[in-house]
Design an enzyme around this catalytic site. Structure first.
Site, PDB file in Angstrom:
ATOM      1  N   ARG A  56      -6.866  -1.850  -2.060  1.00  0.00           N
ATOM      2  CA  ARG A  56      -5.930  -1.146  -2.959  1.00  0.00           C
ATOM      3  C   ARG A  56      -6.209   0.219  -3.357  1.00  0.00           C
ATOM      4  NH1 ARG A  56      -4.128  -5.199  -1.890  1.00  0.00           N
ATOM      5  NH2 ARG A  56      -2.980  -4.060  -0.583  1.00  0.00           N
ATOM      6  N   GLN A  86       2.774  -0.010 -16.093  1.00  0.00           N
ATOM      7  CA  GLN A  86       2.035  -1.504 -15.625  1.00  0.00           C
ATOM      8  C   GLN A  86       1.286  -1.254 -14.219  1.00  0.00           C
ATOM      9  OE1 GLN A  86       5.297  -4.979 -15.887  1.00  0.00           O
ATOM     10  NE2 GLN A  86       6.297  -3.159 -16.190  1.00  0.00           N
ATOM     11  N   ASN A  87       1.404   0.050 -13.938  1.00  0.00           N
ATOM     12  CA  ASN A  87       0.765   0.425 -12.505  1.00  0.00           C
ATOM     13  C   ASN A  87      -0.924   0.753 -12.871  1.00  0.00           C
ATOM     14  OD1 ASN A  87       3.196   0.144 -11.697  1.00  0.00           O
ATOM     15  ND2 ASN A  87       3.522   2.504 -11.406  1.00  0.00           N
ATOM     16  N   ASP A  89      -2.352   2.284 -10.402  1.00  0.00           N
ATOM     17  CA  ASP A  89      -2.873   3.704  -9.743  1.00  0.00           C
ATOM     18  C   ASP A  89      -2.980   4.928 -10.814  1.00  0.00           C
ATOM     19  OD1 ASP A  89      -0.210   5.289 -10.215  1.00  0.00           O
ATOM     20  OD2 ASP A  89       0.761   3.660  -8.782  1.00  0.00           O
ATOM     21  N   HIS A 104      -2.006  -2.863 -17.411  1.00  0.00           N
ATOM     22  CA  HIS A 104      -2.500  -3.916 -16.755  1.00  0.00           C
ATOM     23  C   HIS A 104      -4.063  -3.320 -16.012  1.00  0.00           C
ATOM     24  CE1 HIS A 104       1.635  -5.805 -15.968  1.00  0.00           C
ATOM     25  NE2 HIS A 104       1.104  -6.026 -17.216  1.00  0.00           N
ATOM     26  N   GLY A 170      11.437   1.715 -12.217  1.00  0.00           N
ATOM     27  CA  GLY A 170      10.896   0.895 -11.207  1.00  0.00           C
ATOM     28  C   GLY A 170       9.983  -0.177 -11.513  1.00  0.00           C
ATOM     29  N   THR A 171      10.640  -1.180 -12.260  1.00  0.00           N
ATOM     30  CA  THR A 171      10.036  -2.317 -12.880  1.00  0.00           C
ATOM     31  C   THR A 171      11.015  -3.420 -12.664  1.00  0.00           C
ATOM     32  OG1 THR A 171       8.744  -3.691 -14.382  1.00  0.00           O
ATOM     33  CG2 THR A 171       9.726  -1.900 -15.167  1.00  0.00           C
ATOM     34  N   SER A 172      10.553  -4.653 -11.958  1.00  0.00           N
ATOM     35  CA  SER A 172      11.678  -5.876 -12.116  1.00  0.00           C
ATOM     36  C   SER A 172      11.437  -6.318 -13.446  1.00  0.00           C
ATOM     37  CB  SER A 172      10.822  -6.879 -11.135  1.00  0.00           C
ATOM     38  OG  SER A 172       9.728  -7.228 -11.482  1.00  0.00           O
TER      39      SER A 172
HETATM   40  N1  APR Z   1      12.535   3.610  -7.224  1.00  0.00           N
HETATM   41  C1  APR Z   1      12.681   2.972  -8.283  1.00  0.00           C
HETATM   42  N2  APR Z   1      12.646   1.560  -8.204  1.00  0.00           N
HETATM   43  C2  APR Z   1      12.066   0.902  -7.028  1.00  0.00           C
HETATM   44  C3  APR Z   1      11.928   1.793  -6.103  1.00  0.00           C
HETATM   45  C4  APR Z   1      12.275   3.069  -5.922  1.00  0.00           C
HETATM   46  N3  APR Z   1      11.919   3.976  -4.831  1.00  0.00           N
HETATM   47  N4  APR Z   1      11.573   0.816  -5.131  1.00  0.00           N
HETATM   48  C5  APR Z   1      11.736  -0.412  -5.677  1.00  0.00           C
HETATM   49  N5  APR Z   1      12.002  -0.304  -6.917  1.00  0.00           N
HETATM   50  C6  APR Z   1      12.145  -1.412  -7.998  1.00  0.00           C
HETATM   51  C7  APR Z   1      12.354  -2.650  -7.314  1.00  0.00           C
HETATM   52  O1  APR Z   1      13.875  -2.882  -7.145  1.00  0.00           O
HETATM   53  C8  APR Z   1      11.830  -3.707  -8.486  1.00  0.00           C
HETATM   54  O2  APR Z   1      12.890  -3.896  -9.389  1.00  0.00           O
HETATM   55  O3  APR Z   1      10.592  -1.186  -8.613  1.00  0.00           O
HETATM   56  C9  APR Z   1      10.642  -2.731  -9.164  1.00  0.00           C
HETATM   57  C10 APR Z   1       9.243  -3.307  -8.727  1.00  0.00           C
HETATM   58  O4  APR Z   1       9.112  -4.613  -9.232  1.00  0.00           O
HETATM   59  P1  APR Z   1       7.670  -5.410  -9.057  1.00  0.00           P
HETATM   60  O5  APR Z   1       7.336  -5.428  -7.665  1.00  0.00           O
HETATM   61  O6  APR Z   1       7.978  -6.702  -9.834  1.00  0.00           O
HETATM   62  O7  APR Z   1       6.614  -4.553  -9.845  1.00  0.00           O
HETATM   63  P2  APR Z   1       6.418  -4.314 -11.393  1.00  0.00           P
HETATM   64  O8  APR Z   1       7.647  -4.741 -12.436  1.00  0.00           O
HETATM   65  O9  APR Z   1       5.571  -3.338 -11.718  1.00  0.00           O
HETATM   66  O10 APR Z   1       5.468  -5.697 -11.547  1.00  0.00           O
HETATM   67  C11 APR Z   1       4.707  -5.881 -12.669  1.00  0.00           C
HETATM   68  O11 APR Z   1       3.438  -7.670 -11.741  1.00  0.00           O
HETATM   69  O12 APR Z   1       1.896  -8.367 -10.302  1.00  0.00           O
HETATM   70  C12 APR Z   1       2.271  -8.004 -11.605  1.00  0.00           C
HETATM   71  O13 APR Z   1       0.260  -6.744 -12.559  1.00  0.00           O
HETATM   72  C13 APR Z   1       1.342  -6.686 -11.720  1.00  0.00           C
HETATM   73  O14 APR Z   1       2.036  -4.654 -12.908  1.00  0.00           O
HETATM   74  C14 APR Z   1       2.284  -5.627 -11.673  1.00  0.00           C
HETATM   75  C15 APR Z   1       3.572  -6.606 -12.676  1.00  0.00           C
END
Ligand code: APR
Length: 229
Positions: A56, A86-87, A89, A104, A170-172
């Protein structure tokens, strides 16, 4: 100056070339969380965990901040801006944002496995078995794993409470406690959600959902906020 809190997740870094976690081809489709991102995984096979995070780290060091990270920096001219991410990076920092809180953990840091307050910068890209903290214990990545507490949440909550504007990018919003942060916003706070697959409910009058990629939508929203300031 108004207070803006920006909550970011993996989606803001997707256009830089970093995989998100969930969804098709997400990181958790190809790696089992329980193999690499839990205290149990660390106890069972620390070498595998280190190799996962070494990979990573290498990927993150090869990519650059994108238009979304860069646009957010502009807000600092006219607003008090705090980024709560939550990133793991460092793309917000490399873009130039000055106040970034990592809920995180951070990929470029290691920490003692017996004293969580002993945190070190990782200079070389690789962590190895045998790398020790000053107390002589094995160093682990400074990452908050599943099943571990999120101490930074205590500092994030007051930021959300005092926010005039919250931008969620950009977070689910599936992982707690980060997913519960919006509950602490004032009823008058304007909330924006930028995510092509937003799952937020738009009944709320103060919520604007922008179903676009961050690289497109964030610069537009930043320009609008600066013009209306
Ligand atoms: N622009 C905006 N949003 C985007 C893009 C983009 N180009 N591409 C994808 N997404 C959205 C997706 O639709 C999704 O809703 O980003 C979101 C990513 O969600 P996850 O993959 O679940 O990531 P995240 O919410 O950051 O995860 C939270 O989970 O595994 C743990 O610790 C890890 O910090 C992480 C946490």
């Amino acid at each position: 100056m108004k207070n803006i809190i920006i909550l970011t997740g993996a989606g803001i870094s997707a256009e830089s070339g970093i995989k998100t976690f969930r969804g098709s081809d997400g990181l958790w489709e190809n790696h089992k969380v329980t193999d690499v991102a839990t205290p149990e995984a660390w106890a069972r096979d620390p070498d595998l965990v280190l190799r996962f995070y070494n990979e990573r780290r290498k990927q993150i060091r090869e990519v650059l901040p994108n238009k979304a990270h860069l646009a957010l920096v502009q807000l600092e001219k006219y607003f008090n801006v705090d980024i709560v991410t939550q990133n793991i990076d460092d793309l917000h920092e490399r873009a130039g944002s000055s106040q970034v809180m990592h809920l995180h953990g951070e990929i470029n840091q290691s920490r003692s496995s017996i004293d969580e307050n002993l945190i070190y910068d990782i200079v070389n890209a690789e962590m190895k078995i045998g790398d020790q903290c000053e107390l002589g214990s094995q160093l682990r990545p400074n990452i908050v794993w599943f099943g571990e507490s999120v101490p930074m949440i205590e500092q994030a909550i007051p930021l959300v409470e005092k926010a005039d504007i919250v931008i969620v990018i950009g977070t689910s919003m599936q992982v707690y406690p980060a997913a519960g942060l919006l509950d602490f916003s004032k009823p008058t706070t304007q909330i924006y959600n930028i995510d092509p697959n937003s799952v937020m409910q738009s009944q709320q009058k103060n919520l604007s959902i922008i179903k676009q990629k961050a690289g497109v939508a964030v610069p537009l929203l930043v320009r609008e906020l600066l013009n209306n300031n």
